[in-house]
Design an enzyme around this catalytic site. Structure first.
Site, PDB file in Angstrom:
ATOM      1  N   ASP A 315      42.264  35.716  39.283  1.00  0.00           N
ATOM      2  CA  ASP A 315      41.662  35.232  40.532  1.00  0.00           C
ATOM      3  C   ASP A 315      42.548  35.505  41.747  1.00  0.00           C
ATOM      4  O   ASP A 315      42.107  35.346  42.889  1.00  0.00           O
ATOM      5  CB  ASP A 315      41.370  33.730  40.429  1.00  0.00           C
ATOM      6  CG  ASP A 315      40.267  33.432  39.415  1.00  0.00           C
ATOM      7  OD1 ASP A 315      39.490  34.352  39.084  1.00  0.00           O
ATOM      8  OD2 ASP A 315      40.186  32.280  38.946  1.00  0.00           O
ATOM      9  N   ARG A 346      34.621  42.520  43.092  1.00  0.00           N
ATOM     10  CA  ARG A 346      35.853  42.381  43.898  1.00  0.00           C
ATOM     11  C   ARG A 346      36.603  43.699  44.042  1.00  0.00           C
ATOM     12  O   ARG A 346      37.402  43.846  44.971  1.00  0.00           O
ATOM     13  CB  ARG A 346      36.766  41.292  43.299  1.00  0.00           C
ATOM     14  CG  ARG A 346      36.210  39.913  43.548  1.00  0.00           C
ATOM     15  CD  ARG A 346      37.124  38.794  43.087  1.00  0.00           C
ATOM     16  NE  ARG A 346      36.546  37.514  43.483  1.00  0.00           N
ATOM     17  CZ  ARG A 346      36.814  36.351  42.933  1.00  0.00           C
ATOM     18  NH1 ARG A 346      37.673  36.271  41.938  1.00  0.00           N
ATOM     19  NH2 ARG A 346      36.245  35.244  43.383  1.00  0.00           N
TER      20      ARG A 346
HETATM   21  C1  S3P Z   1      37.819  30.243  34.811  1.00  0.00           C
HETATM   22  C2  S3P Z   1      38.078  31.372  34.079  1.00  0.00           C
HETATM   23  C3  S3P Z   1      38.180  32.724  34.664  1.00  0.00           C
HETATM   24  C4  S3P Z   1      38.350  32.636  36.178  1.00  0.00           C
HETATM   25  C5  S3P Z   1      37.403  31.670  36.817  1.00  0.00           C
HETATM   26  C6  S3P Z   1      37.626  30.272  36.258  1.00  0.00           C
HETATM   27  C7  S3P Z   1      37.738  28.947  34.099  1.00  0.00           C
HETATM   28  O1  S3P Z   1      36.986  33.438  34.394  1.00  0.00           O
HETATM   29  O2  S3P Z   1      38.207  33.929  36.744  1.00  0.00           O
HETATM   30  O3  S3P Z   1      37.597  31.639  38.219  1.00  0.00           O
HETATM   31  O4  S3P Z   1      37.753  27.877  34.739  1.00  0.00           O
HETATM   32  O5  S3P Z   1      37.650  28.961  32.866  1.00  0.00           O
HETATM   33  P1  S3P Z   1      36.667  34.141  32.983  1.00  0.00           P
HETATM   34  O6  S3P Z   1      36.407  33.093  31.982  1.00  0.00           O
HETATM   35  O7  S3P Z   1      35.453  34.971  33.230  1.00  0.00           O
HETATM   36  O8  S3P Z   1      37.864  34.950  32.659  1.00  0.00           O
END
Ligand code: S3P
Length: 436
Positions: A315, A346
């Site tokens: 992120d 992104r």
């Molecule tokens: C998150 C996991 C990540 C992250 C998202 C929040 C979470 O995504 O990019 O902003 O809270 O489990 P992914 O599970 O797609 O990797």
């Protein structure tokens, strides 16, 4: 709403970043599944976490708050959830939809989930397919690849499954579904993603074990309610960490930041780039290591990043691209194709919008090639967030070192993860205006 930002002569002060978004979602969901009163302090009052509370209320969970970051959840166990009378709306929040899909897969009632235009474009097959393999009946557009999703759950079987991509959301959905299946569910990750669900489930008394990249959970054991103090979000702090490194007169302190190693890749990369960052550990909060981070003006150099590091800073890549654009030499970011299916694509949008400010960024299918130009090489421009909160804030950080004002269109979305962002910029001495 648009933000108009001028580069300030200096950037100084102390900040407490808002509560961690991932942990706030999980505290609310796990609290709803526990039997008894869960108390959450420091809950992130961003739109995404409010979407989770709204959906839980629609599922019959009694919730007080948030009042000043305090939320009380009166959980009645997984059996206490009720069929929602109308469509559940997760807004912009992938975490809400994917984690709750795991919970709803275990419920013998019918529910329909949707979200905003961005969420309805994001891949859901990654969570739908393994939940179907556990026995849930799930329908959605394109064979279940896209929301809206309808779920008829219940009578789940345990699952042994290797995730094709590192995703904490998918992992968590399957662990939550595994809690409602008899016997042992075993999930293997290709590389370690954020482990907040595992930590919190362990604290709540779940029968869960982590062995390297394998997680085992035994279902149908009652969860205990928790009192959780949510630590500050390192993904929010990251905007100010980069701002402090790239601004030539900067000295900032970020307090109470989550330092969980599955999230702290940004600290490793900024250190490798020559960032002047000092970390003071301050013990634990909510089962997570926390600390204060001091950052001062730095001369950054380019880096190459990829592999297992990517999920540890996924992120933060939009704002890392800003740091790379101002570093000496070239930065290569690879193995980050997941960025294409976040709140926006992104890879395309970061390159396009930072390009308008004069950054030299080439896209690749799985990342970027960035030619850094140190000094005040960026120029203020009219840019757009594409309704992506992290892109909006990354552009605001770029604006702090640009010549002339930067106008960021579509800045309302920043409230998805950091409602106090503009106020925090102003607190550090930045001239920032909100206009319609
Ligand atoms: C998150 C996991 C990540 C992250 C998202 C929040 C979470 O995504 O990019 O902003 O809270 O489990 P992914 O599970 O797609 O990797």
């Amino acid at each position: 709403m648009q933000l108009i930002i001028q580069s300030p002569p200096s950037l100084a002060g102390d900040l407490r970043p808002p509560g961690d978004k991932s942990i706030s979602h999980r505290a609310a969901i796990i609290g709803a599944l526990a039997a008894g009163e869960t108390v959450i302090e420091g809950f992130l009052e961003g739109a995404d976490c409010l979407s989770t509370l709204r959906c839980l209320r629609a599922l019959g969970v009694a919730i007080d708050g948030p009042h000043g970051g305090r939320v009380v959840i009166r959980g009645q166990g997984p059996g206490g959830l009720k069929e929602p009378e109308t469509v559940l709306n997760a807004g912009n929040s992938g975490t809400t939809l994917r984690l709750l899909a795991g919970v709803l897969a275990g419920q013998t009632f019918y529910s329909v989930f949707t979200g905003d235009a961005s969420l309805r474009r994001r891949p859901m097959g990654r969570v739908v397919q393994p939940l179907r393999a556990m026995g849930a009946r799930i329908w959605g557009r394109r064979g279940g690849e896209l929301a809206p999703l309808s779920i008829w759950g219940g009578n789940l079987q345990p699952l042994t499954y290797t995730l094709p991509v590192a995703s904490a959301q998918v992992k968590s959905a399957l662990l939550l579904a595994g809690l409602m299946a008899p016997g042992e569910t075993v999930i293997t990750e290709p590389c370690r993603s954020r482990d907040h669900s595992e930590r919190m489930l362990q604290a709540a008394g779940a029968d869960i074990q982590v062995e390297g990249l394998k997680i085992r959970v035994k279902g149908q054991k009652a969860l205990q309610p928790l009192h959780i103090r949510v630590p500050g979000d390192i993904s929010a702090a990251a905007f100010f960490l980069v701002a402090g490194c790239i601004h030539q007169q900067a000295s900032l302190k970020l307090e109470n930041v989550n330092l969980n190693p599955t999230r702290s890749g940004i600290l490793d990369v900024l250190a490798a780039m020559g960032g002047q960052i000092k970390i003071t550990p301050r013990g634990e909060s909510g089962g997570e290591p926390i600390g204060d981070i001091q950052v001062t003006s730095s001369s950054l150099r380019g880096v190459e990043i990829g592999g297992d590091l990517i999920p540890r800073l996924i992120d933060e890549i939009p704002v890392l691209a800003v740091a790379a654009a101002l570093a000496e030499g070239e930065t290569v970011i690879r193995d980050a194709a997941e960025l294409r299916v976040k709140e926006s694509d992104r890879i395309t949008m970061v390159a396009r919008e930072l390009g308008r400010m004069g950054a030299s960024i080439q896209t690749r299918p799985d990342g970027f090639l960035i030619q850094g130009r140190p000094g005040n090489c960026l120029r203020g421009a009219m840019v757009d967030s594409h309704d992506d909160h992290r892109l909006g804030m990354a552009l605001a950080v770029a604006a702090l070192v640009a010549a002339g004002p930067t106008q960021i269109r579509g800045a309302d979305c920043i409230a998805i993860s950091y409602p106090g962002f503009t106020a925090d910029l102003a607190r550090l001495g930045v001239e920032v205006r909100e206009v319609d």
